[in-house]
Design a protein around this motif. Sequence first.
Motif, short mmCIF file in Angstrom:
data_model
loop_
_atom_site.label_atom_id
_atom_site.label_comp_id
_atom_site.label_asym_id
_atom_site.label_seq_id
_atom_site.Cartn_x
_atom_site.Cartn_y
_atom_site.Cartn_z
N VAL A 1 108.25 61.68 -6.80
CA VAL A 1 107.94 62.77 -7.72
C VAL A 1 107.90 64.07 -6.93
N ASP A 2 108.76 65.00 -7.28
CA ASP A 2 108.77 66.32 -6.65
C ASP A 2 107.87 67.26 -7.46
N VAL A 3 106.78 67.70 -6.85
CA VAL A 3 105.83 68.57 -7.54
C VAL A 3 105.86 69.98 -6.94
N SER A 4 106.96 70.36 -6.34
CA SER A 4 107.07 71.68 -5.71
C SER A 4 106.86 72.80 -6.71
N GLU A 5 107.48 72.68 -7.86
CA GLU A 5 107.38 73.74 -8.86
C GLU A 5 105.95 73.90 -9.34
N ALA A 6 105.26 72.77 -9.53
CA ALA A 6 103.88 72.82 -10.03
C ALA A 6 102.91 73.36 -8.99
N SER A 7 103.24 73.18 -7.72
CA SER A 7 102.30 73.57 -6.67
C SER A 7 102.75 74.82 -5.91
N GLY A 8 103.88 75.41 -6.25
CA GLY A 8 104.40 76.55 -5.53
C GLY A 8 103.78 77.86 -5.98
N ASP B 1 95.14 73.85 -7.73
CA ASP B 1 94.43 72.81 -8.47
C ASP B 1 95.12 71.48 -8.20
N TRP B 2 94.71 70.83 -7.10
CA TRP B 2 95.36 69.58 -6.71
C TRP B 2 95.11 68.46 -7.71
N ALA B 3 94.00 68.51 -8.42
CA ALA B 3 93.72 67.49 -9.44
C ALA B 3 94.77 67.55 -10.55
N GLU B 4 95.16 68.76 -10.93
CA GLU B 4 96.18 68.93 -11.97
C GLU B 4 97.54 68.44 -11.47
N VAL B 5 97.84 68.72 -10.21
CA VAL B 5 99.10 68.22 -9.64
C VAL B 5 99.08 66.69 -9.60
N GLY B 6 97.92 66.13 -9.27
CA GLY B 6 97.79 64.67 -9.28
C GLY B 6 98.02 64.09 -10.64
N ARG B 7 97.59 64.79 -11.69
CA ARG B 7 97.82 64.30 -13.05
C ARG B 7 99.29 64.33 -13.41
#
Length: 290
Positions: free
Chosen positions: A225-232, A240-246
């Motif tokens: 899972v690439d979460v770059s956009e959500a965490s960039g 908000d790492w909890a939201e990225v985890g979700r």
Amino acid sequence: MKPPPFEYHAPGDLGAALRTLAEVRGKVLAGGQSLIPMLNMRLTAPEYLVDINRVASLGGIDVTEAGVRVGALARHSEVERAGAHPLLTRALKLVAHPVIRNRGTVVGSLVHADPAAELPAVLAVLGGSVRVARWEGHTQVVRDVPAADFFTGPMESAVQPGELAVSAFFPALGFRTGDAFEEVARRHGDYALAGVCAVVTLDEEAYVTAAKVACIGVGPVPVVVDVSEASGHCPVHELDWAEVGRLVQSAVEPEDDIHASAAYRRHLVGVLAERALWKAAREGAAIRGA
């Protein structure tokens, strides 16, 4: 229990091994930590067993700026002691027990393709590859299979009959890149109920520029899972790492089994993703000078 009868071959060099596999299409024995139990329980019954332990050219660990190439006979413990790749080293510490790591091989684990195993996830999250060779006509033919194409299903890889996985390549981590591996198992050394490895890259101002995870135990192959956009576009300490985890949690579709329910595994993935991403980001900031 005893294994079913088979014809044993022990070639002394790579050419002989490939010619043997082209002729007999047998099972390959390297570390044997998965194959031997399967033979003893008669979960597999090959007519031929090709032991590659005498093929000296298949050993070794080659470290370059681009990454680490691990030979087919390199043992877990050997690669762990080398410490040539931080994420690979972290994962190897989670593999079974020392007695298993002393014989089991990194490439063998990749070919075995257990969806709960750690090493396939490492190869997948790094975008690595496996080099596969076969004998064709009078020569050796080699191809490199990207991780995205290598794992084709539970206990299934892209290695075809007559082929031999000769090495695996794990790309190096980039500058200001941290990594982490988190998992939950019933006992240390058991296969994980769920696990997540993460790689996070920061820029000079400690903003996240790339973030990716690979999950184990929640699908037939490692789930990347690439979460770059959500965490960039956000400083690492404000994210908000909890939201990225979700977001990671929503990307997996585990199944119920005798060890855990699908709902529990999905919950674990969310918690472990948050934890692994945060640890990787913190390492990228603290260790790699962001």
